[in-house]
Design a protein around this motif. Structure first.
Motif, short mmCIF file in Angstrom:
data_model
loop_
_atom_site.label_atom_id
_atom_site.label_comp_id
_atom_site.label_asym_id
_atom_site.label_seq_id
_atom_site.Cartn_x
_atom_site.Cartn_y
_atom_site.Cartn_z
N PRO A 306 0.83 -1.21 0.00
CA PRO A 306 0.00 0.00 0.00
C PRO A 306 0.86 1.26 0.00
CG PRO A 306 -0.82 -1.60 1.60
CD PRO A 306 0.50 -2.13 1.09
N ARG A 307 0.37 2.29 -0.68
CA ARG A 307 1.15 3.52 -0.81
C ARG A 307 1.53 4.10 0.55
NH1 ARG A 307 2.27 7.24 -4.64
NH2 ARG A 307 1.08 6.09 -6.19
N ALA A 308 0.61 4.07 1.50
CA ALA A 308 0.90 4.62 2.82
C ALA A 308 2.03 3.86 3.50
CB ALA A 308 -0.35 4.60 3.69
N ALA A 309 2.00 2.53 3.37
CA ALA A 309 3.06 1.72 3.98
C ALA A 309 4.39 1.96 3.29
CB ALA A 309 2.69 0.24 3.92
N GLU A 310 4.38 2.10 1.96
CA GLU A 310 5.60 2.38 1.22
C GLU A 310 6.18 3.73 1.63
OE1 GLU A 310 7.12 2.54 -3.43
OE2 GLU A 310 5.04 2.98 -2.93
N ARG A 311 5.32 4.73 1.77
CA ARG A 311 5.78 6.06 2.16
C ARG A 311 6.37 6.03 3.57
NH1 ARG A 311 5.19 11.48 0.48
NH2 ARG A 311 6.41 12.68 1.95
N ALA A 312 5.74 5.28 4.47
CA ALA A 312 6.25 5.19 5.85
C ALA A 312 7.62 4.52 5.87
CB ALA A 312 5.27 4.42 6.72
N ARG A 313 7.79 3.48 5.08
CA ARG A 313 9.10 2.80 5.03
C ARG A 313 10.16 3.72 4.43
NH1 ARG A 313 7.85 -3.44 3.04
NH2 ARG A 313 6.54 -4.04 4.83
N LEU A 314 9.76 4.46 3.40
CA LEU A 314 10.70 5.38 2.78
C LEU A 314 11.14 6.45 3.78
CD1 LEU A 314 12.16 6.61 0.34
CD2 LEU A 314 10.02 7.75 -0.26
#
Length: 357
Positions: A306-314
């Motif tokens: 999910p985009r939100a999870a990807e952004r958080a990891r980034l």
């Protein structure tokens, strides 16, 4: 590493050092007749540089088979292959054996998943060559790769060479002849249409001015990376951002002196290659594109985040990266990874080790 003075922090090193490798390029051309960035249109004779190719893999048995097939097809055979099995289930021993490599092979198995940075450091520990090539497990390399990288490292000092990739599907990645050839213009460093504030955060220097452009050609605009260095950026991209661990080549001694790949990124989304590039460049290592080192990259299958999870990891990875930038580069040491030789489902030319935890 070159003989340039050591900086106080990684960020200060990036600001202090240039990336104009013109002098190295002139010396290389005088010795070989080729340009340092390339292209080199034939496999030269007289190559003697010992090379270790490190492939770290985690549950990547299917693409790993294609990666190993590309290594078996190499025109120059003076290299070894080290496969680091980073806790895969099932283990990748059988994939390696079925590849039938006719060069020396070492398989190192970690009982748990450590992450990309630690896995590459395990490979660096096991490497016998003075030059180390790091590949992802889903890269199908061109047949002259090892020869051309060995030639470059044999006649230079203090250079990190980075390759390019062409994202493709399984029908091309697994094709026996690798046809059609991969295209460099499909790598984002050749033409980047990425934009937005999330990518502005990738630059190491916080004083990089805001950029409204969303289309960039980092290779051309930087004169093949020569105009990077001194903290300069092109839009959202700077010199560490040009380093990608799917295809990079360094002198082993330089990588060890820099402390290897930072391991604090764990198993989450990368940035360990971004951090490794910063550590190397801050010590005065030149980052040089190898224009004919273009590989097929198998598009990730089944990795839907999910985009939100990807952004958080980034964001988490970039926070760690910013913290690293404030550290003294000379204080880092290659983490100690102890290996133990084990018996395995082997064949002549294949050695098996396990990581001692």
């Amino acid at each position: 590493m070159t003989g340039r003075a050591a900086p106080v922090t990684v960020l200060e090193g990036l600001r202090a050092h240039d990336n104009d490798y013109s002098g190295v390029e002139r010396s290389f051309r005088a010795r070989t007749g080729f340009g340092l960035a390339g292209p080199i249109d034939r496999v030269p004779e007289g190559i003697s540089e010992p090379v270790s190719v490190v492939v770290a893999t985690y549950n990547g048995g299917r693409p790993l088979a294609g990666t190993l097939a590309g290594l078996e097809a190499q025109l120059w055979r003076g290299f070894e292959v080290i496969v680091v099995d980073d806790g895969s289930e099932p283990p990748v021993h059988r994939v390696v054996l079925d590849a039938g490599l006719t060069v020396p092979v070492t398989v190192v198995r970690s009982p748990v998943n450590l992450g990309a940075g630690p896995a590459r450091n395990v490979g660096l520990t096991a490497a016998a060559g003075s030059t180390v090539v790091f590949l992802d497990d889903d890269i199908r390399v061109p047949p002259a790769m090892t020869a051309l990288l060995a030639l470059r490292q044999q006649h230079t000092e203090g250079c990190l060479f980075t390759g390019f990739r062409d994202n493709t599907g399984p029908e091309v990645f697994f094709a026996p002849d690798g046809s059609p050839p991969p295209r460099i213009e499909r790598d984002w460093r050749w033409l980047s249409n990425r934009g937005g504030d999330r990518y502005l955060l990738v630059t190491a220097d916080p004083d990089v001015p805001h950029c409204d452009r969303t289309s960039f050609e980092p290779v051309r605009e930087s004169r093949y990376f020569k105009d990077f260095g001194h903290g300069r950026a092109i839009g959202f991209w700077d010199l560490p951002g040009m380093v990608s661990s799917h295809s990079l080549c360094v002198k082993r001694a330089d990588a060890v002196a820099a402390g290897g790949f930072p391991e604090e990124y764990g198993t989450h989304w990368g940035a360990e290659d971004l951090a490794f590039g910063a550590l190397m460049a801050a010590r005065g290592t030149y980052v040089v594109p190898a224009l004919e080192w273009v590989s097929f990259h198998l598009r990730h299958e089944g990795r839907h985040v999910p985009r939100a999870a990807e952004r958080a990891r980034l964001e988490q990875a970039l926070d760690r990266y910013r913290n690293l930038l404030q550290q003294p580069p000379g204080e880092r040491r290659l983490p100690r990874h102890r290996l133990r030789r084990v018996s395995g489902p082997g064949r002549p030319g294949v050695e098996c080790y396990e990581l001692i935890r």
